[in-house]
Design an enzyme around this catalytic site. Structure first.
Site, short mmCIF file in Angstrom:
data_model
loop_
_atom_site.label_atom_id
_atom_site.label_comp_id
_atom_site.label_asym_id
_atom_site.label_seq_id
_atom_site.Cartn_x
_atom_site.Cartn_y
_atom_site.Cartn_z
N GLU A 263 0.83 -1.06 0.03
CA GLU A 263 0.03 0.35 -0.23
C GLU A 263 0.79 1.63 -0.03
O GLU A 263 0.57 2.32 -0.16
CB GLU A 263 -0.79 -0.06 1.11
CG GLU A 263 -2.10 0.49 1.10
CD GLU A 263 -3.21 0.90 2.09
OE1 GLU A 263 -2.72 0.35 2.74
OE2 GLU A 263 -4.18 0.75 1.79
N HIS A 289 8.38 -26.40 0.55
CA HIS A 289 7.48 -27.17 -0.22
C HIS A 289 6.91 -26.43 -0.70
O HIS A 289 5.42 -27.58 -1.21
CB HIS A 289 7.41 -28.59 1.11
CG HIS A 289 8.47 -28.72 1.97
ND1 HIS A 289 8.41 -30.14 1.57
CD2 HIS A 289 8.84 -28.54 2.39
CE1 HIS A 289 9.57 -30.67 2.71
NE2 HIS A 289 9.97 -29.85 3.70
N LYS A 404 -14.67 2.16 -3.02
CA LYS A 404 -15.90 2.45 -2.37
C LYS A 404 -16.52 3.60 -2.60
O LYS A 404 -17.61 3.41 -2.48
CB LYS A 404 -14.16 3.54 -1.41
CG LYS A 404 -14.03 2.71 -0.54
CD LYS A 404 -12.99 3.60 0.54
CE LYS A 404 -11.87 3.25 1.59
NZ LYS A 404 -11.26 4.07 2.52
#
Lengths: 413, 413
Positions: A263, A289, A404
């Site tokens: 961010e 792994h 938003k």
């Protein structure tokens, strides 16, 4: 003690570059525009401690917050929850607006045993206000009630809508300095209040951060500057930064780093170009792994930072048992699990270096409040340094606003 | 029902490309070299069910395994642990060789109440054998004892060292087909055995996978082929694939995807070039407050897959409470949290499309064994398809061997 060793390909810089970077960040520090640098001073820490003391009988510490309001506290608690200081209070997060998570959280959650810490810098985060509404209704709490004042407190910007709401009904409030961004707020009340209630030594947490800050200001952090310059210089060709932490206790710390890095550094820079570095958090040895194959054989677009802990404070021996048909695993017998995990870290690092991948190693002597405070500030400072060199505003997040607005419009129609 | 909608930039392919890809994978399926395609048939499932039935009184299902031996079971259990079928047994993993994790796991762990399922395809995984040695010593168990036979079982390749060890002492063993790789083994005994003991309907899990397989074999999966061709075509310029799952229940599924994708596709290809696609797992809406800024404003090197769940089976309303000073959040009142989280998914997707980022959306009606089985097979198949187009061996992992050799040498000196 924390040590940082660097094994970079073409990673040396001229004294002038380093000097330029120090000067640029000192200017930012002195401007007063960016507040997180000053959090190490621990202003207002006494009010946090005295409020925390009053919460002795609380069984559940419930944080209602998302992003910068939750990730830091989670990170510190996961790193230190095995330590002696940690009391046995439950730490619960109302974070995601996921009905399954909400239902799980509500199990055995009694108002009388709980303190709800509502955290939102802007004061209007939709996830957080929705959770707050839900909990007020669930526990049948009116704004005017004594229950509300006793079991809820707010952490937010001074003058935010949430702050004003709390003021109207005389709720206990703590403020985030206006010039401290959410993802840089772990050493403000956002992190210190819940951590103090959980028994952690928050003075030591700040001390650890201050140790690094002092050392940096004395220009004794060549490696930090070198890393920042290196990441910025190779941002186009090595755009992925892997944090490979050798202990499961670092899971939430990795998440905190991912937010801070992504961010802060994913931006349109002052010249109008999209820049950014993509963070990846891994846990060793588990992710040997998983993701390791891609680093070793895939495109050479990654740098790797290894973290290892010298002493976990626990001595757990791998017993000297020779399993039939598995004698080839006997080489590890009579060593501790700490020796094994750290040898795996070293071996993986060596295999990366052998593939000409740029690596650095952070060695932490022990996990305690002091080393954790140091590590938090280390990554905040590194982020600021890279941001300066990338020529961006490290501290805003304009890219997330569009979503938003679209969200709100969906409900207005 | 699961629906996949695609919003790609330049993502159309000729009928010939699709046909070529179908033919290539059908050839692989028919060759018999790759075994995971056949797991949907559920051979030997009766022996799993009857062994699971005998474990009714077990309180702790303890998986000792790492990587492909643990990630799939974790993924399925986290997706479905809220469901009715899940019994109240504890699921515990001895995975990382981290002394803190081991200490936490041992708390309240009594041998008499536990079944230890030791899983290692090769049979010699150093983490797994070390945990096994430790637990044998901790519980004071001899190889010859009834306790060992009663409380331990092995899942491994037929003829592996672990298999032979189990055979010597008459332990219950389940085999992983030799042509099924660890990260493709979730629908073998590796996943089915623990999941069946936990109460899940493993027939339905296989049915879900089979539904997709049948549809694919009838060449009704254009989107899957389109995605695979698209990812491979843009592997150089869009090397990062983000899986943005809108529910916290997907955390472990994301981890499972990351292993599958990174370890399968990060390879030196048959022409000697390093190729690979970097997976990133995100959780919505949480990571809208973290990684999203980087996707929107950072370098345009990412594709995004959004996952949303239509119905969580829980109706949790955001109450119609207007918080003083926070009336701007009233727009969400009287909606469910499901409506909110899914609207956030849609809004974020729209904001990504507006930035010309290639996105696709997977909509799952409900989370149950059938849809989860479908999703597991979906990602396995997608991985195989991309691997074919990248011209690699999708099923090996040569890059991680070097570290293992270095590790062993460290102790031999």
């Amino acid at each position: 003690m924390i040590k940082n060793e660097i094994f970079f390909q073409n990673g040396d810089f001229f004294e002038d570059d380093i000097k330029w970077l120090y000067n640029a960040i000192f200017e930012q520090m002195q401007s007063g525009d960016i507040g997180y640098y000053n959090l190490v001073k621990g202003e207002n820490i006494e009010s946090i401690k005295s409020f925390a003391k009053e919460q002795r009988s609380v069984k559940n510490v419930v944080v209602i917050g998302i992003g910068g309001s939750s990730l830091g506290t989670k990170a510190v608690d996961e790193l230190l929850c095995h330590s002696e200081n940690r009391n046995d209070k439950n730490l619960i997060f109302f974070e995601n607006v996921d009905p399954i998570e909400i239902e799980k959280n509500l199990k055995n959650l009694e108002l009388e045993e709980s303190l709800f810490i509502v955290i939102s810098k802007s004061g209007g985060t939709i996830e957080t206000t929705s959770h707050l509404k839900y909990l007020l209704s669930h526990f049948n709490i009116s704004f005017e009630s004594e229950k509300f004042r006793k079991h809820f407190c707010f952490i937010t910007d001074c003058g935010s809508p949430l702050d004003k709401f709390g003021e109207d009904f005389s709720l206990k409030r703590f403020h985030i300095p206006l010039n401290v961004g959410g993802r840089f707020s772990i050493l403000s009340a956002v992190g210190l209040l819940p951590l103090c209630i959980l028994g952690y030594d928050i003075d030591k947490l700040l001390d650890g951060a201050k140790t690094l800050k002092d050392s940096f200001e004395a220009e004794n952090q060549y490696e930090l500057c070198q890393k920042a310059l290196f990441y910025a210089k190779f941002a186009q060709t090595k755009p992925i930064n892997v944090l490979f932490s050798y202990s499961s206790s670092f899971k939430a710390f990795n998440d905190w780093f991912v937010q801070l890095w992504a961010e802060s550094l994913g931006k349109v820079n002052f010249d109008g170009n999209s820049v950014g570095l993509t963070p990846v958090g891994l846990i060793g040895s588990v992710d040997q792994h998983s993701f390791l194959q891609l680093i070793i054989e895939g495109a050479k677009d990654k740098n790797v930072t290894m973290i290892k802990v010298k002493d976990f404070g626990i001595t757990t021996l791998i017993p000297d048992i020779s399993l039939p048909h598995l004698q080839k695993t006997d080489f590890i017998n009579s060593n501790t699990f700490t020796t094994l995990i750290n040898a795996q870290c070293d071996a993986t690092m060596q295999s990366l270096i052998d593939q000409d991948i740029s690596v650095d190693l952070i060695t932490i002597d022990t996990l305690d409040e002091s080393s954790v405070g140091y590590m938090l500030f280390y990554y905040e400072l590194l982020t600021s340094l890279v941001g300066i060199k990338l020529n961006i505003d490290t501290y805003n997040q304009p890219g997330v606003e569009l979503g938003k607005i679209i969200l709100q419009k969906k409900f207005e129609n």
